[in-house]
Write an enzyme that holds these catalytic residues in place. Structure first.
Site, short mmCIF file in Angstrom:
data_model
loop_
_atom_site.label_atom_id
_atom_site.label_comp_id
_atom_site.label_asym_id
_atom_site.label_seq_id
_atom_site.Cartn_x
_atom_site.Cartn_y
_atom_site.Cartn_z
N GLY A 1 0.80 -1.21 0.00
CA GLY A 1 0.00 0.00 0.00
C GLY A 1 0.84 1.27 0.00
CG HIS A 2 2.09 3.54 -2.46
ND1 HIS A 2 3.25 4.14 -2.87
CD2 HIS A 2 2.17 2.24 -2.87
CE1 HIS A 2 4.00 3.26 -3.52
NE2 HIS A 2 3.36 2.10 -3.53
CG ASN A 3 -0.64 7.88 4.02
OD1 ASN A 3 -1.82 8.07 3.75
ND2 ASN A 3 -0.10 8.33 5.14
CB THR B 1 0.96 8.38 -3.67
OG1 THR B 1 1.31 8.54 -5.06
CG2 THR B 1 -0.34 9.12 -3.38
#
Length: 349
Positions: free
Chosen positions: A80-82, A88
Site C-alpha cells: 500500500g501507499h498513503n 504517494t
C-alpha cells in the site's frame, strides 16, 4: 515481489507452510495452506522483501481446508501507499532520516485469510486485510476488497454479494457443525453426504451432536477488562510477531487501565517449554520498567477446550502466522470478536 504459487491437491493432504528462500535471510513463511486445498496457479504480490529490512514482515497468506482456487488468482499484501500524503511515492528524497521506525503512522495491511470450503474462480484478485469466510464462493474475474460472509456468493469489481448458497438457518447450523474440522476417518465414514444436495439430511444427523459437544466444553475462567485482546504467542514460528504485539500493545494503551492483553499458551507447549514460559513474565516486567504502562498483560495456560471458549470472554483477536490462525478466526467469528492482524503495521491503529 511477485511469486508464482500453486498447490496441487494430490500433494496437499495435510495443512502445511510453504516457504520462500530470501537472499541472506532464513526461509520466509510464504503461505499456510490447509489439507485438501488446491491452487491451480496464481501469484502472490508481496511487499515482504521491503518490510523485512525494517525488522518485521508485512505478509501473511492463510488458506483453510477443502478450498478450491482456480488459475489466475492474485493475492496482494503489504504493497500500500498513503494517499493522504502530499506525494504517494516512496522516493528517498522524501525521507526525513535514514532510520527505520518499527511503528509506521500509515497502516500497512499484510494479511489475507481464506477459511474452509471456499471456491474462488479464475482470475480473482484478493486484496490485503480481507477475510473470505467458510463456504463462500467468489465468481471469476472478481476483485475482492472487503470481507466475504460465510456461504455468500460474490462477484464483480469490487466484489459484491449476489446471493447466499443456503438459507440463514442452514448456514448457522453448518457453521456450528464445522465439518471441515473433522478428522479424515469421520469424513470418510460419512462421504455419501458430501456429494449430495440434501443438506437437511446432513444437518439432521450432525447438528445436535455438534451442539452437545459445545455444551460439554469447559468455560475459560478469565477476569475480563472493558477491552480485552487475545493473542496466541508464536514462539516457535520463523518471523514471529509476539514481541511486536506485546511492545505495540503497551505503547498504544500505555495510559489505559481498562485494556487487557491475554497471552494464551497451550498446556502441552507450556509443559515442554517450561523455561521459556518462566522467562515470559520477566520479559513483560522489563517492558514495564521502561514504559510504566497502566494496561494489563495476563498469561493464560489452557487446553483445546478453553482455547475455543476463551473467545467468549474477549473483544479482539490478534492473529499470527501459525497453522491455527484459520481455526482461531472461525472461533472469533462465532463469538463476534473483531480480528486484528498481528502482521500489519501498526498492529493497533
Amino acid at each position: 515481489m511477485i511469486i508464482n504459487f500453486s498447490v496441487p491437491v494430490e500433494t496437499n493432504r495435510h495443512t502445511k507452510h510453504y516457504y520462500l528462500n530470501m537472499e541472506n535471510k532464513e526461509s520466509f513463511p510464504l503461505a499456510c495452506v490447509g489439507r485438501d486445498t488446491y491452487i491451480v496457479d496464481g501469484v502472490i504480490s508481496s511487499g515482504a522483501d521491503f518490510t523485512i529490512e525494517k525488522g518485521y514482515a508485512v505478509h501473511n497468506l492463510q488458506i483453510g481446508q477443502f478450498s478450491s482456487i482456480a488459475h489466475g488468482s492474485d493475492f496482494t499484501m503489504g504493497l500500500g501507499h498513503n494517499y493522504l500524503n502530499l506525494a504517494t511515492g516512496v522516493s528517498e528524497l522524501f525521507r526525513a532520516d535514514t532510520e527505520h521506525n518499527l511503528v509506521e503512522k500509515y497502516k500497512e495491511k499484510g494479511q489475507i485469510l481464506i477459511q474452509n470450503d471456499v471456491w474462488i474462480g479464475h482470475n480473482v484478485t484478493v486484496m490485503p486485510g480481507v477475510i473470505i469466510h467458510n463456504g463462500a464462493v467468489v465468481a471469476a474475474n472478481s476483485h475482492v476488497v472487503k470481507d466475504v460472509p460465510p456461504y455468500a456468493i460474490v462477484g464483480g469489481n469490487p466484489a459484491k454479494i449476489i446471493k447466499y448458497r443456503f438459507s440463514e438457518k442452514v448456514i448457522e447450523k453448518l457453521l456450528t457443525i464445522q465439518w471441515w474440522n473433522w478428522d479424515d476417518d469421520k469424513i470418510r465414514e460419512n462421504k455419501q453426504y458430501f456429494r449430495s444436495e440434501n443438506i437437511e439430511a446432513f444437518i439432521d444427523k450432525f447438528f445436535e451432536e455438534a451442539v452437545n459437544d459445545l455444551r460439554k466444553m469447559k468455560e475459560a475462567e478469565v477476569n475480563k477488562s472493558n477491552k480485552t485482546y487475545l493473542f496466541f504467542p508464536d514462539f516457535s514460528e520463523p518471523y514471529f510477531v509476539w514481541e511486536r504485539v506485546i511492545k505495540e500493545f503497551t505503547k498504544k494503551f500505555k495510559k489505559n487501565k481498562d485494556c487487557q492483553l491475554i497471552l494464551f499458551i497451550e498446556e502441552d507447549y507450556a509443559i515442554k517449554n517450561q523455561e521459556l514460559i518462566n522467562l515470559l513474565p520477566q520479559y513483560i516486567e522489563g517492558i514495564y520498567e521502561n514504559e510504566n504502562f497502566a494496561c494489563s498483560i495476563d498469561i493464560f495456560i489452557g487446553n483445546m477446550e478453553t482455547e475455543r471458549t476463551i473467545f467468549k470472554k474477549v473483544d479482539y483477536f490478534v492473529t499470527n502466522r501459525s497453522k491455527s490462525t484459520i481455526l482461531h478466526s472461525e472461533y472469533a467469528y462465532e463469538n463476534n470478536v473483531k480480528v486484528i492482524s498481528g502482521v500489519d503495521t501498526p498492529i493497533f491503529s
